[in-house]
Scaffold this motif. Structure first.
Motif, PDB file in Angstrom:
ATOM      1  N   PRO A 231       0.825  -1.217   0.000  1.00  0.00           N
ATOM      2  CA  PRO A 231       0.000   0.000   0.000  1.00  0.00           C
ATOM      3  C   PRO A 231       0.859   1.267   0.000  1.00  0.00           C
ATOM      4  CG  PRO A 231      -0.639  -1.511   1.784  1.00  0.00           C
ATOM      5  CD  PRO A 231       0.670  -2.000   1.240  1.00  0.00           C
ATOM      6  N   THR A 232       0.366   2.269  -0.699  1.00  0.00           N
ATOM      7  CA  THR A 232       1.030   3.571  -0.699  1.00  0.00           C
ATOM      8  C   THR A 232       0.062   4.616  -0.164  1.00  0.00           C
ATOM      9  OG1 THR A 232       0.329   4.027  -2.956  1.00  0.00           O
ATOM     10  CG2 THR A 232       2.482   2.988  -2.679  1.00  0.00           C
ATOM     11  N   GLY A 233       0.613   5.750   0.197  1.00  0.00           N
ATOM     12  CA  GLY A 233      -0.211   6.841   0.707  1.00  0.00           C
ATOM     13  C   GLY A 233       0.654   8.070   0.888  1.00  0.00           C
TER      14      GLY A 233
ATOM     15  N   GLU B 130       1.732  26.120   6.540  1.00  0.00           N
ATOM     16  CA  GLU B 130       2.207  25.975   7.901  1.00  0.00           C
ATOM     17  C   GLU B 130       3.519  25.195   7.921  1.00  0.00           C
ATOM     18  OE1 GLU B 130       0.506  24.093  12.076  1.00  0.00           O
ATOM     19  OE2 GLU B 130      -0.574  23.872  10.203  1.00  0.00           O
ATOM     20  N   SER B 131       4.486  25.688   8.643  1.00  0.00           N
ATOM     21  CA  SER B 131       5.722  24.960   8.872  1.00  0.00           C
ATOM     22  C   SER B 131       6.063  25.156  10.335  1.00  0.00           C
ATOM     23  CB  SER B 131       6.823  25.485   7.960  1.00  0.00           C
ATOM     24  OG  SER B 131       8.050  24.837   8.238  1.00  0.00           O
TER      25      SER B 131
ATOM     26  N   GLY C 181      14.756  16.223   9.365  1.00  0.00           N
ATOM     27  CA  GLY C 181      14.398  16.993   8.182  1.00  0.00           C
ATOM     28  C   GLY C 181      14.085  16.040   7.054  1.00  0.00           C
ATOM     29  N   GLN C 182      13.550  16.586   5.982  1.00  0.00           N
ATOM     30  CA  GLN C 182      13.136  15.783   4.826  1.00  0.00           C
ATOM     31  C   GLN C 182      13.463  16.582   3.571  1.00  0.00           C
ATOM     32  OE1 GLN C 182      10.611  12.523   5.329  1.00  0.00           O
ATOM     33  NE2 GLN C 182      12.475  12.687   6.561  1.00  0.00           N
TER      34      GLN C 182
ATOM     35  N   ASP D 298      12.619   5.014   2.781  1.00  0.00           N
ATOM     36  CA  ASP D 298      11.807   3.796   2.606  1.00  0.00           C
ATOM     37  C   ASP D 298      12.669   2.548   2.787  1.00  0.00           C
ATOM     38  OD1 ASP D 298       9.760   5.530   1.941  1.00  0.00           O
ATOM     39  OD2 ASP D 298      10.005   5.254  -0.225  1.00  0.00           O
TER      40      ASP D 298
ATOM     41  N   GLY E 198      12.084  10.297   1.656  1.00  0.00           N
ATOM     42  CA  GLY E 198      11.925   9.730   0.323  1.00  0.00           C
ATOM     43  C   GLY E 198      12.399   8.300   0.230  1.00  0.00           C
ATOM     44  N   PRO E 199      12.814   7.874  -0.971  1.00  0.00           N
ATOM     45  CA  PRO E 199      13.120   6.450  -1.200  1.00  0.00           C
ATOM     46  C   PRO E 199      14.259   5.890  -0.347  1.00  0.00           C
ATOM     47  CG  PRO E 199      12.797   7.587  -3.294  1.00  0.00           C
ATOM     48  CD  PRO E 199      12.806   8.654  -2.229  1.00  0.00           C
TER      49      PRO E 199
ATOM     50  N   ARG F 100       3.088  10.710   2.269  1.00  0.00           N
ATOM     51  CA  ARG F 100       4.222  10.569   3.193  1.00  0.00           C
ATOM     52  C   ARG F 100       3.936  11.345   4.475  1.00  0.00           C
ATOM     53  NH1 ARG F 100       8.646   8.104   1.388  1.00  0.00           N
ATOM     54  NH2 ARG F 100       8.862   7.759  -0.859  1.00  0.00           N
TER      55      ARG F 100
ATOM     56  N   ARG G 295       1.700  16.787  -2.940  1.00  0.00           N
ATOM     57  CA  ARG G 295       1.983  16.055  -1.721  1.00  0.00           C
ATOM     58  C   ARG G 295       2.673  14.731  -2.056  1.00  0.00           C
ATOM     59  NH1 ARG G 295      -1.858  15.369   3.498  1.00  0.00           N
ATOM     60  NH2 ARG G 295      -0.267  14.359   4.767  1.00  0.00           N
ATOM     61  N   PRO G 296       3.864  14.507  -1.519  1.00  0.00           N
ATOM     62  CA  PRO G 296       4.591  13.275  -1.865  1.00  0.00           C
ATOM     63  C   PRO G 296       3.882  12.034  -1.316  1.00  0.00           C
ATOM     64  CG  PRO G 296       6.030  14.896  -0.814  1.00  0.00           C
ATOM     65  CD  PRO G 296       4.633  15.363  -0.609  1.00  0.00           C
ATOM     66  N   THR G 297       3.957  10.969  -2.093  1.00  0.00           N
ATOM     67  CA  THR G 297       3.419   9.684  -1.643  1.00  0.00           C
ATOM     68  C   THR G 297       4.544   8.655  -1.612  1.00  0.00           C
ATOM     69  OG1 THR G 297       2.828   9.043  -3.884  1.00  0.00           O
ATOM     70  CG2 THR G 297       1.132  10.146  -2.592  1.00  0.00           C
ATOM     71  N   GLY G 298       4.295   7.572  -0.942  1.00  0.00           N
ATOM     72  CA  GLY G 298       5.283   6.514  -0.867  1.00  0.00           C
ATOM     73  C   GLY G 298       4.677   5.326  -0.163  1.00  0.00           C
ATOM     74  N   PRO G 299       5.463   4.269   0.006  1.00  0.00           N
ATOM     75  CA  PRO G 299       4.943   3.085   0.684  1.00  0.00           C
ATOM     76  C   PRO G 299       4.502   3.422   2.102  1.00  0.00           C
ATOM     77  CG  PRO G 299       7.321   2.923   0.322  1.00  0.00           C
ATOM     78  CD  PRO G 299       6.862   4.125  -0.423  1.00  0.00           C
ATOM     79  N   ARG G 300       3.401   2.849   2.500  1.00  0.00           N
ATOM     80  CA  ARG G 300       2.926   3.080   3.865  1.00  0.00           C
ATOM     81  C   ARG G 300       3.871   2.401   4.862  1.00  0.00           C
ATOM     82  NH1 ARG G 300      -1.834   5.486   4.497  1.00  0.00           N
ATOM     83  NH2 ARG G 300      -3.204   5.666   2.685  1.00  0.00           N
ATOM     84  N   LYS G 301       4.185   3.134   5.925  1.00  0.00           N
ATOM     85  CA  LYS G 301       5.197   2.659   6.877  1.00  0.00           C
ATOM     86  C   LYS G 301       4.608   2.144   8.178  1.00  0.00           C
ATOM     87  CE  LYS G 301       8.943   5.503   5.175  1.00  0.00           C
ATOM     88  NZ  LYS G 301       8.210   5.896   3.958  1.00  0.00           N
TER      89      LYS G 301
ATOM     90  N   LEU H 278      12.045  16.368   0.003  1.00  0.00           N
ATOM     91  CA  LEU H 278      10.624  16.620  -0.258  1.00  0.00           C
ATOM     92  C   LEU H 278      10.253  18.094  -0.191  1.00  0.00           C
ATOM     93  CD1 LEU H 278       9.239  13.743   2.026  1.00  0.00           C
ATOM     94  CD2 LEU H 278       9.838  13.603  -0.390  1.00  0.00           C
TER      95      LEU H 278
END
Lengths: 339, 339
Positions: free
Chosen positions: A257-259, B59-60, B246-247, B230, B226-227, A261, B256-262, B250
């Motif tokens: 699954p992705t979503g 917002e940051s 930090g990221q 992951d 990011g990857p 970040r 909005r970045p997506t990626g594998p759910r963690k 991104l």
């Protein structure tokens, strides 16, 4: 006592969602207890979402079952015969046993159930693993306090329903996600949640949260994962705590699954996200069970059970977990005391 | 002393990656310090990834800058004039000041820099905010121990290079991701990392990690996201800790970045993922700086600076952060002591 025994075995590993072909009901002889073992007749069998992980070959927090293996789960049963197991015939015990009418187990793998604490089925629910999971997840991981908003998913389930009430006892404002209007009424009217959200009635979980949790989310107890969790993460407050208990919405996924970040949002919120397993708290199980029993006795902690009848109904009971068919703890009644 | 002052202002909010049109260099008068204020001549200006967040309206963790506002950042400078600010002309101070040749600030917003601790530029790097970020992030959040494998991204940068060395001092095996063979050599040969991974030379970060961290990852200090992140999450050990600092990979995303759910993986690993801001540790800054200075003096803590020349080079220095052009702390030299 039946002459024959029946037990469920893993017929094949499910691809995605399990179905009836996943299970094989086999007739066997009633086993004889070996030295130090007891023969236990199953009264209640527990089905739980984590069992889905054991059906797959991949790594999970419990070892995978092999195809052909008997399935196992939490059982409450009556000792029929003890071969030096430290119990007597008639004792009520609980342990991790087979999905079967009868099973043997070493005495060291069984715990006595005190029938005075409540119906013996509660040893599989509010006074058992689900109740303790809620207890430690709320108190040791999510840590809601009196001025906090606490959100729980799977709120009408065995773990979520207890988690929300424990958070209420800690003074938090409690919001629960559940999958029907009936369940939301259960949360609000019987369990004392401040608000319930019927996720089957909306796709805009964020808007529902903005209404039910207008001050944001300080503590989140997640049993479900996926888009509801995404919406909660977008509303975490500074110093928020997330207890990751389960992710049932993702267990049957066939691709990873992705979503969105989530790590970027954690920095500004100094949020803590923590997975936990109840087994890590084993040295404190007895104290937790006592506390839960006190709350049940005082009426501070309500519980409900959904019971299917007969060992043969176990696959339906298990599959129903993924359809949200249960309210409270899902059990299978396998035998009655007087049978 | 120059008669005129120059300062950078935010020309417009960047969409995605900032460029030179983001910045406006404006000539102004040298400001007069008001009561309780000092006039400071900038020697060094710090550019840092977090500034990207302040350029956007969203917002940051730091308030956004308004278009037309002077940009601000960490500065080391010399007090030119004190109007009851508690400093004397000639004092070296540091604070959050404008990207400018000269700026005023209340004395309460300035801290004295002790030139005996090292070159004054270190007050913006190893002995400043980046050094303290590494210090608290490693020791209070990622918590590597002697038998642990510690992984850090942005490992050749101002924070990552210090973080890895502090983890080494705690006895951990230290693995760093950096963006060139030269940087990897810097990590391994000068900073004493156990292994460096050149992420520009591979897409298979997992295989690189399996080689560099064969026992999995116990503590992860993430500056990048990011990857790469992951791949690290897939290799977390039981009870792993992730410090989300930090990221940067991104920050320039327009969607909005997506990626594998963690979250599913966190349960079985009982892993803790925690965002942090160094500002939350402010009461302990002095003790941290002293400790860092001791390690620098003893040779246990190495540092490097990448310096561009002239205030006008500040946009290049900032933009270069996102291209990985810096090794160690990226600074802008704005004036020399004898000018």
């Amino acid at each position: 006592m039946r002459d024959q025994n029946r037990q469920f075995r893993l017929a094949k590993r499910p691809e995605g969602k399990p179905d009836h072909d996943t299970f094989d009901l086999v007739e066997t002889d009633v086993p004889d207890p070996g030295p130090g073992e007891a023969l236990v007749r199953t009264r209640y069998l527990s089905v739980d979402p984590y069992m889905r992980g054991r059906m797959s070959a991949g790594e999970s927090y419990a070892d995978p079952w092999e195809v052909g293996d008997p399935l196992r789960g939490g059982v409450v049963g009556e000792v029929v015969e003890s071969n030096g197991a430290g119990f007597e015939a008639g004792d009520i015990v609980t342990g991790d046993l087979q999905w079967a009418d009868y099973a043997t187990a070493p005495g060291t793998a069984l715990r006595a159930v005190d029938p005075d604490l409540g119906p013996v089925s509660t040893a599989l629910g509010v006074l058992g693993m689900p109740g303790r999971t809620a207890y430690f997840g709320v108190r040791e991981v999510a840590e809601p306090g009196p001025s906090d908003t606490f959100v729980v998913t799977g709120a009408a389930g065995a773990v979520g329903s207890v988690a929300g009430q424990i958070a209420s006892l800690a003074g938090a404002r409690v919001v629960g996600f559940a999958g029907s209007a009936e369940k939301v009424a259960f949360l609000e009217d019987e369990l004392g949640f401040d608000a319930g959200i019927d996720y089957s009635a909306t796709d805009d979980y964020g808007a529902a949260l903005d209404e039910a949790a207008p001050d944001g989310v300080d503590a989140y107890f997640d049993n479900v994962g996926g888009p509801i969790t995404d919406a909660v993460f977008d509303r975490l407050n500074v110093d928020a705590r997330v207890a990751v208990c389960g992710q049932i919405s993702l267990y049957n996924a066939t691709e990873r699954p992705t979503g969105p970040r989530k790590l970027p949002g954690l920095v500004s919120k100094r949020a803590r996200v923590e997975g936990f397993l109840v087994g890590d708290f084993a040295p404190r199980f007895e104290a937790a069970t006592e506390r839960l029993a006190e709350w049940v006795a005082s009426g501070d902690l309500q519980y409900r059970e959904t019971v299917t009848e007969g060992l043969e109904s176990a696959p339906d009971a298990f599959l129903g977990l993924f359809e949200g068919e249960n309210v409270g703890k899902q059990l299978v009644r396998v035998s009655e005391p007087d049978e």
